[in-house]
Design an enzyme around this catalytic site. Sequence first.
Site, mmCIF file in Angstrom:
data_model
loop_
_atom_site.group_PDB
_atom_site.id
_atom_site.type_symbol
_atom_site.label_atom_id
_atom_site.label_comp_id
_atom_site.label_asym_id
_atom_site.label_seq_id
_atom_site.Cartn_x
_atom_site.Cartn_y
_atom_site.Cartn_z
ATOM 1 N N ARG A 31 24.397 34.722 41.860
ATOM 2 C CA ARG A 31 25.273 35.400 41.542
ATOM 3 C C ARG A 31 25.087 36.853 41.632
ATOM 4 O O ARG A 31 25.765 37.208 40.216
ATOM 5 C CB ARG A 31 25.754 35.469 40.380
ATOM 6 C CG ARG A 31 25.859 33.238 40.411
ATOM 7 C CD ARG A 31 26.581 32.786 39.083
ATOM 8 N NE ARG A 31 26.577 31.211 39.246
ATOM 9 C CZ ARG A 31 27.308 30.494 38.678
ATOM 10 N NH1 ARG A 31 27.999 30.677 37.778
ATOM 11 N NH2 ARG A 31 27.456 29.023 39.151
ATOM 12 N N CYS A 32 23.832 37.937 42.026
ATOM 13 C CA CYS A 32 24.479 39.092 42.476
ATOM 14 C C CYS A 32 24.320 39.383 43.322
ATOM 15 O O CYS A 32 25.240 39.277 44.450
ATOM 16 C CB CYS A 32 23.046 39.105 42.276
ATOM 17 S SG CYS A 32 22.046 40.732 42.458
ATOM 18 N N GLY A 33 25.018 41.037 43.305
ATOM 19 C CA GLY A 33 25.406 41.640 44.644
ATOM 20 C C GLY A 33 24.569 41.352 46.016
ATOM 21 O O GLY A 33 24.735 42.112 46.611
ATOM 22 N N THR A 49 22.437 39.207 46.157
ATOM 23 C CA THR A 49 22.391 37.740 46.237
ATOM 24 C C THR A 49 22.464 37.777 47.958
ATOM 25 O O THR A 49 20.964 36.641 49.622
ATOM 26 C CB THR A 49 23.193 36.890 46.312
ATOM 27 O OG1 THR A 49 22.812 36.759 44.746
ATOM 28 C CG2 THR A 49 22.946 34.859 46.004
#
Length: 162
Positions: free
Chosen positions: A36-38, A40
Amino acid sequence: MNETVYAFTARDIHGRERRLDEWRGQALLIVNVASRCGFTPQYKGLEALQRQYAARGFSVLGFPCDQFGHQEPGDAEDILQFCSTNYDVSFPMFEKIEVNGAQAHPLYAWLRKEAPGVLGSTAVKWNFTKFLIDREGRPVRRYASATTPERIETDIQAQLDA
């Protein structure tokens, strides 16, 4: 110290203890990943590198980490499903670990020391920090989270051609 990446073990995403010695002689890209990371979407580029260079002796090793912004909250099953469904990940994935602090996995404690970041900092700054390892098991370079897998491809090719 003459230690190499091959001195370490880690539990894979299925809970099996794995010796990194299994990848002896290969160039590796070790990455702390999060769902759930920018950053990803970099899974796509990592998987492309895996597929393009695996036959030449290269592998990405993914280490989920929830230390940055609680961006890997799921358990092993959640992580596997996410990676499979969204990115068709075929490279080895490991159990969720910590990469900084007193509970950091020994592999990451070693990588941080052997391949410091900008201005000699040792802490991993965010998800998708990447460590390129040569065929002898030594860290070659650390890449920041924002460095895309595509921008590392030339360095990977150089390790495979060495």
